[in-house]
Design a protein around this motif. Structure first.
Motif, PDB file in Angstrom:
ATOM      1  N   THR A  21       0.857  -1.185   0.000  1.00  0.00           N
ATOM      2  CA  THR A  21       0.000   0.000   0.000  1.00  0.00           C
ATOM      3  C   THR A  21       0.896   1.239   0.000  1.00  0.00           C
ATOM      4  N   PHE A  22       0.284   2.406  -0.103  1.00  0.00           N
ATOM      5  CA  PHE A  22       1.068   3.654  -0.154  1.00  0.00           C
ATOM      6  C   PHE A  22       1.349   4.200   1.233  1.00  0.00           C
ATOM      7  N   ARG A  23       0.309   4.129   2.096  1.00  0.00           N
ATOM      8  CA  ARG A  23       0.433   4.674   3.444  1.00  0.00           C
ATOM      9  C   ARG A  23      -0.108   3.614   4.386  1.00  0.00           C
ATOM     10  N   ASP A  24       0.531   3.395   5.504  1.00  0.00           N
ATOM     11  CA  ASP A  24      -0.115   2.577   6.531  1.00  0.00           C
ATOM     12  C   ASP A  24       0.324   3.039   7.906  1.00  0.00           C
ATOM     13  N   PHE A  55      11.020   3.582 -11.512  1.00  0.00           N
ATOM     14  CA  PHE A  55      10.074   3.279 -10.419  1.00  0.00           C
ATOM     15  C   PHE A  55       8.877   2.487 -10.960  1.00  0.00           C
ATOM     16  N   TYR A  56       8.347   2.930 -12.096  1.00  0.00           N
ATOM     17  CA  TYR A  56       7.182   2.230 -12.662  1.00  0.00           C
ATOM     18  C   TYR A  56       7.589   0.908 -13.326  1.00  0.00           C
ATOM     19  N   ASP A  57       8.826   0.806 -13.839  1.00  0.00           N
ATOM     20  CA  ASP A  57       9.299  -0.502 -14.346  1.00  0.00           C
ATOM     21  C   ASP A  57       9.293  -1.519 -13.205  1.00  0.00           C
ATOM     22  N   MET A  58       9.776  -1.078 -12.029  1.00  0.00           N
ATOM     23  CA  MET A  58       9.811  -1.970 -10.860  1.00  0.00           C
ATOM     24  C   MET A  58       8.396  -2.395 -10.488  1.00  0.00           C
ATOM     25  N   ARG A  59       7.461  -1.438 -10.474  1.00  0.00           N
ATOM     26  CA  ARG A  59       6.069  -1.748 -10.097  1.00  0.00           C
ATOM     27  C   ARG A  59       5.448  -2.704 -11.122  1.00  0.00           C
ATOM     28  N   ARG A  60       5.780  -2.507 -12.428  1.00  0.00           N
ATOM     29  CA  ARG A  60       5.230  -3.378 -13.491  1.00  0.00           C
ATOM     30  C   ARG A  60       5.737  -4.809 -13.324  1.00  0.00           C
ATOM     31  N   GLY A 156      -1.620  16.364  -8.840  1.00  0.00           N
ATOM     32  CA  GLY A 156      -1.808  17.591  -9.622  1.00  0.00           C
ATOM     33  C   GLY A 156      -2.482  17.346 -10.951  1.00  0.00           C
ATOM     34  N   GLU A 157      -2.677  16.077 -11.325  1.00  0.00           N
ATOM     35  CA  GLU A 157      -3.353  15.759 -12.586  1.00  0.00           C
ATOM     36  C   GLU A 157      -4.801  15.365 -12.306  1.00  0.00           C
ATOM     37  N   MET A 158      -5.643  15.582 -13.298  1.00  0.00           N
ATOM     38  CA  MET A 158      -7.066  15.284 -13.133  1.00  0.00           C
ATOM     39  C   MET A 158      -7.307  13.783 -13.274  1.00  0.00           C
ATOM     40  N   GLY A 179     -10.479  -0.846   1.374  1.00  0.00           N
ATOM     41  CA  GLY A 179      -9.018  -0.779   1.363  1.00  0.00           C
ATOM     42  C   GLY A 179      -8.456   0.529   0.844  1.00  0.00           C
ATOM     43  N   THR A 180      -9.058   1.628   1.273  1.00  0.00           N
ATOM     44  CA  THR A 180      -8.520   2.943   0.876  1.00  0.00           C
ATOM     45  C   THR A 180      -8.459   3.844   2.101  1.00  0.00           C
ATOM     46  N   SER A 181      -7.376   4.645   2.189  1.00  0.00           N
ATOM     47  CA  SER A 181      -7.115   5.421   3.409  1.00  0.00           C
ATOM     48  C   SER A 181      -7.935   6.699   3.487  1.00  0.00           C
ATOM     49  N   GLY A 182      -8.606   7.083   2.401  1.00  0.00           N
ATOM     50  CA  GLY A 182      -9.377   8.324   2.423  1.00  0.00           C
ATOM     51  C   GLY A 182      -8.493   9.548   2.521  1.00  0.00           C
ATOM     52  N   VAL A 184      -6.552  10.691  -0.308  1.00  0.00           N
ATOM     53  CA  VAL A 184      -6.284  11.309  -1.611  1.00  0.00           C
ATOM     54  C   VAL A 184      -7.599  11.693  -2.298  1.00  0.00           C
ATOM     55  N   TYR A 185      -7.674  12.956  -2.653  1.00  0.00           N
ATOM     56  CA  TYR A 185      -8.846  13.500  -3.331  1.00  0.00           C
ATOM     57  C   TYR A 185      -8.646  13.451  -4.842  1.00  0.00           C
ATOM     58  N   PRO A 186      -9.703  13.367  -5.617  1.00  0.00           N
ATOM     59  CA  PRO A 186     -11.116  13.459  -5.239  1.00  0.00           C
ATOM     60  C   PRO A 186     -11.744  12.173  -4.713  1.00  0.00           C
TER      61      PRO A 186
HETATM   62  C1  BJW Z   1      -6.073  -3.092   3.849  1.00  0.00           C
HETATM   63  C2  BJW Z   1      -5.221  -4.140   3.836  1.00  0.00           C
HETATM   64  C3  BJW Z   1      -5.810  -5.381   3.681  1.00  0.00           C
HETATM   65  C4  BJW Z   1      -4.022  -2.460   4.088  1.00  0.00           C
HETATM   66  N1  BJW Z   1      -7.102  -5.465   3.595  1.00  0.00           N
HETATM   67  N2  BJW Z   1      -7.361  -3.098   3.761  1.00  0.00           N
HETATM   68  C5  BJW Z   1      -5.256  19.359  -0.005  1.00  0.00           C
HETATM   69  C6  BJW Z   1      -6.576  19.001   0.225  1.00  0.00           C
HETATM   70  C7  BJW Z   1      -7.282  18.276  -0.702  1.00  0.00           C
HETATM   71  C8  BJW Z   1      -6.702  17.862  -1.874  1.00  0.00           C
HETATM   72  C9  BJW Z   1      -5.396  18.202  -2.118  1.00  0.00           C
HETATM   73  C10 BJW Z   1      -4.687  18.943  -1.201  1.00  0.00           C
HETATM   74  N3  BJW Z   1      -3.436  19.132  -1.687  1.00  0.00           N
HETATM   75  C11 BJW Z   1      -3.363  18.488  -2.882  1.00  0.00           C
HETATM   76  C12 BJW Z   1      -4.532  17.928  -3.153  1.00  0.00           C
HETATM   77  C13 BJW Z   1      -4.900  17.116  -4.338  1.00  0.00           C
HETATM   78  C14 BJW Z   1      -4.226  15.754  -4.339  1.00  0.00           C
HETATM   79  C15 BJW Z   1      -4.405  15.104  -2.991  1.00  0.00           C
HETATM   80  O1  BJW Z   1      -5.433  14.532  -2.662  1.00  0.00           O
HETATM   81  N4  BJW Z   1      -3.382  15.136  -2.150  1.00  0.00           N
HETATM   82  C16 BJW Z   1      -3.486  14.601  -0.787  1.00  0.00           C
HETATM   83  C17 BJW Z   1      -2.308  13.656  -0.551  1.00  0.00           C
HETATM   84  C18 BJW Z   1      -3.585  15.720   0.165  1.00  0.00           C
HETATM   85  N5  BJW Z   1      -4.902  15.011  -5.354  1.00  0.00           N
HETATM   86  C19 BJW Z   1      -4.511  15.053  -6.621  1.00  0.00           C
HETATM   87  O2  BJW Z   1      -3.559  15.710  -6.981  1.00  0.00           O
HETATM   88  C20 BJW Z   1      -5.389  14.305  -7.600  1.00  0.00           C
HETATM   89  N6  BJW Z   1      -5.800  15.168  -8.634  1.00  0.00           N
HETATM   90  C21 BJW Z   1      -6.595  16.214  -8.417  1.00  0.00           C
HETATM   91  O3  BJW Z   1      -6.978  16.547  -7.311  1.00  0.00           O
HETATM   92  O4  BJW Z   1      -6.970  16.843  -9.559  1.00  0.00           O
HETATM   93  C22 BJW Z   1      -7.745  18.010  -9.464  1.00  0.00           C
HETATM   94  C23 BJW Z   1      -6.998  19.143 -10.040  1.00  0.00           C
HETATM   95  C24 BJW Z   1      -5.998  18.945 -10.948  1.00  0.00           C
HETATM   96  C25 BJW Z   1      -5.330  20.008 -11.489  1.00  0.00           C
HETATM   97  C26 BJW Z   1      -5.659  21.280 -11.076  1.00  0.00           C
HETATM   98  C27 BJW Z   1      -6.669  21.474 -10.140  1.00  0.00           C
HETATM   99  C28 BJW Z   1      -7.347  20.413  -9.636  1.00  0.00           C
HETATM  100  C29 BJW Z   1      -4.600  13.178  -8.244  1.00  0.00           C
HETATM  101  C30 BJW Z   1      -4.259  12.123  -7.273  1.00  0.00           C
HETATM  102  C31 BJW Z   1      -3.389  11.067  -7.943  1.00  0.00           C
HETATM  103  C32 BJW Z   1      -2.972   9.981  -6.972  1.00  0.00           C
HETATM  104  N7  BJW Z   1      -1.962   9.215  -7.558  1.00  0.00           N
HETATM  105  C33 BJW Z   1      -1.480   8.042  -6.821  1.00  0.00           C
HETATM  106  C34 BJW Z   1      -0.353   7.415  -7.635  1.00  0.00           C
HETATM  107  C35 BJW Z   1      -0.957   6.745  -8.890  1.00  0.00           C
HETATM  108  C36 BJW Z   1       0.046   5.983  -9.662  1.00  0.00           C
HETATM  109  C37 BJW Z   1       0.782   4.976  -8.820  1.00  0.00           C
HETATM  110  O5  BJW Z   1       0.196   3.981  -8.332  1.00  0.00           O
HETATM  111  O6  BJW Z   1       1.995   5.167  -8.660  1.00  0.00           O
HETATM  112  O7  BJW Z   1      -2.560   7.118  -6.615  1.00  0.00           O
HETATM  113  S1  BJW Z   1      -0.959   8.406  -5.138  1.00  0.00           S
HETATM  114  C38 BJW Z   1      -1.581   6.926  -4.440  1.00  0.00           C
HETATM  115  O8  BJW Z   1      -2.626   7.244  -3.495  1.00  0.00           O
HETATM  116  C39 BJW Z   1      -2.242   6.163  -5.592  1.00  0.00           C
HETATM  117  C40 BJW Z   1      -3.497   5.677  -4.923  1.00  0.00           C
HETATM  118  O9  BJW Z   1      -4.474   5.350  -5.895  1.00  0.00           O
HETATM  119  C41 BJW Z   1      -3.878   6.800  -4.031  1.00  0.00           C
HETATM  120  C42 BJW Z   1      -4.819   6.404  -2.933  1.00  0.00           C
HETATM  121  O10 BJW Z   1      -4.235   5.484  -2.068  1.00  0.00           O
HETATM  122  P1  BJW Z   1      -5.106   4.328  -1.419  1.00  0.00           P
HETATM  123  O11 BJW Z   1      -5.587   3.413  -2.461  1.00  0.00           O
HETATM  124  O12 BJW Z   1      -6.123   4.914  -0.526  1.00  0.00           O
HETATM  125  O13 BJW Z   1      -3.985   3.522  -0.594  1.00  0.00           O
HETATM  126  P2  BJW Z   1      -3.342   3.889   0.830  1.00  0.00           P
HETATM  127  O14 BJW Z   1      -2.031   3.219   0.850  1.00  0.00           O
HETATM  128  O15 BJW Z   1      -3.390   5.323   1.128  1.00  0.00           O
HETATM  129  O16 BJW Z   1      -4.321   3.154   1.861  1.00  0.00           O
HETATM  130  C43 BJW Z   1      -4.386   1.748   1.947  1.00  0.00           C
HETATM  131  C44 BJW Z   1      -5.579   1.360   2.788  1.00  0.00           C
HETATM  132  O17 BJW Z   1      -5.721  -0.055   2.734  1.00  0.00           O
HETATM  133  C45 BJW Z   1      -5.462   1.733   4.263  1.00  0.00           C
HETATM  134  O18 BJW Z   1      -6.712   2.218   4.721  1.00  0.00           O
HETATM  135  C46 BJW Z   1      -5.126   0.418   4.949  1.00  0.00           C
HETATM  136  O19 BJW Z   1      -5.668   0.317   6.281  1.00  0.00           O
HETATM  137  C47 BJW Z   1      -5.819  -0.566   4.050  1.00  0.00           C
HETATM  138  N8  BJW Z   1      -5.254  -1.911   4.021  1.00  0.00           N
HETATM  139  N9  BJW Z   1      -3.895  -3.634   3.993  1.00  0.00           N
HETATM  140  C48 BJW Z   1      -7.867  -4.334   3.630  1.00  0.00           C
HETATM  141  N10 BJW Z   1      -5.025  -6.493   3.664  1.00  0.00           N
END
Ligand code: BJW
Length: 244
Positions: A21-24, A55-60, A156-158, A179-182, A184-186
């Motif tokens: 996962t990304f954060r735990d 980094f993405y080659d490793m993930r692939r 920063g990407e949509m 299984g999401t930490s809530g 990352v927006y949206p």
């Molecule tokens: C289990 C388990 C088991 C463990 N069983 N459960 C301030 C406020 C609000 C928003 C922002 C802000 N500052 C910046 C932003 C926007 C930003 C954002 O949200 N940042 C936050 C970090 C603050 N968001 C963006 O930039 C997004 N775009 C956007 O907002 O566009 C609008 C816009 C664009 C341009 C101009 C203006 C507006 C884009 C977000 C892209 C995220 N990308 C990533 C990487 C993708 C590629 C890759 O994989 O490398 O996506 S980051 C990473 O986090 C990945 C994930 O999809 C994403 C979410 O993570 P996820 O899935 O929730 O995983 P974890 O690790 O966080 O959580 C795991 C969970 O599983 C936990 O709850 C564990 O307990 C649980 N778990 N084991 C069940 N066995």
């Protein structure tokens, strides 16, 4: 009766397939070892494409060795069971892996893109790309080099398919986040949208998400156990709709 279930999955659904996962809460996620600002932003790719692509080659390569787990399979079963009774599952994943598809899910919306595809920054074409990527690779469509990048959504990407996602959310009866930490927006805002649309909300997670207080009901534990148990209950014990 439940007709349309909207499921949002995150990295936790693939954790037991070995993808991490990304954060735990134990500080062992991918972003504890790698700096997202240096690897998952358009600026990082522009400044240092070699590191980002490596980094993405490793993930692939990790994905090539991973297999779907019981949670992925249960969601594929849910899709089939709902369809058989004239209902519908909307499955939106933040994951860039293909484990839902490999488990048998037919309609998966990848809002953060797909690791096994590449996109050309010059001509915008998207192609299946299961191999390593290099800045020297030429785009098969426009023949230019230096523009091919993983088809994933960086900070920063949509995110992708947002109109389709909002339409499905507005039409669903139940919102389930798995299984999401809530963090990352949206995507983290979907539960609030779901509540505004009058849906019941259900969290299935290992640890409480940052937005856990917005869910009507929670179940905590490994997805490979909690998700099949929930689907089994729905399929065998009934589909009673429980409005808020
Ligand atoms: C289990 C388990 C088991 C463990 N069983 N459960 C301030 C406020 C609000 C928003 C922002 C802000 N500052 C910046 C932003 C926007 C930003 C954002 O949200 N940042 C936050 C970090 C603050 N968001 C963006 O930039 C997004 N775009 C956007 O907002 O566009 C609008 C816009 C664009 C341009 C101009 C203006 C507006 C884009 C977000 C892209 C995220 N990308 C990533 C990487 C993708 C590629 C890759 O994989 O490398 O996506 S980051 C990473 O986090 C990945 C994930 O999809 C994403 C979410 O993570 P996820 O899935 O929730 O995983 P974890 O690790 O966080 O959580 C795991 C969970 O599983 C936990 O709850 C564990 O307990 C649980 N778990 N084991 C069940 N066995």
């Amino acid at each position: 009766m439940l007709k349309h279930i909207f499921v949002l999955t995150g990295a936790g659904v693939s954790a037991e397939s070995g993808l991490g996962t990304f954060r735990d809460k134990r500080g062992e996620g991918i972003w504890a070892r790698f700096d997202p600002m240096k690897l998952a932003t358009p600026e990082a790719f522009a400044g240092n494409p070699e590191d980002v692509l490596a980094f993405y080659d490793m993930r692939r390569r990790n994905l090539a060795n991973a297999k779907p787990n019981a949670a992925h399979r249960a969601l594929a079963r849910l899709e089939g069971a709902l369809a058989a009774r004239g209902g519908r599952l909307t499955l939106v994943t933040q994951n860039i892996d293909d484990l839902h598809e490999r488990a048998g899910s037919r309609n998966v919306i990848h809002m953060h893109g797909e690791l096994l595809k590449a996109r050309c920054q010059h001509c915008s074409s998207v192609r299946l790309w299961p191999e390593d990527l290099s800045p020297a690779d030429a785009c098969p469509d426009c023949s230019r080099t230096g523009g091919l990048r993983p088809h994933v959504v960086w900070f920063g990407e949509m995110p992708l398919h947002m109109d389709e996602i909002d339409r499905a959310l507005s039409q669903a009866d139940l919102f389930v986040a798995i299984g999401t930490s809530g963090a990352v927006y949206p995507a983290a805002g979907f539960v609030a949208d779901a509540r505004a649309y009058g849906l019941r909300t259900f969290e299935i997670n290992m640890d409480p998400a940052d937005n856990a207080d917005l869910f009507d009901e929670q179940r905590y534990g490994p997805a490979s156990e909690t998700v099949p148990a929930w689907v089994e209950e729905l399929v065998t014990k009934g589909w009673a709709r429980n409005d808020r």
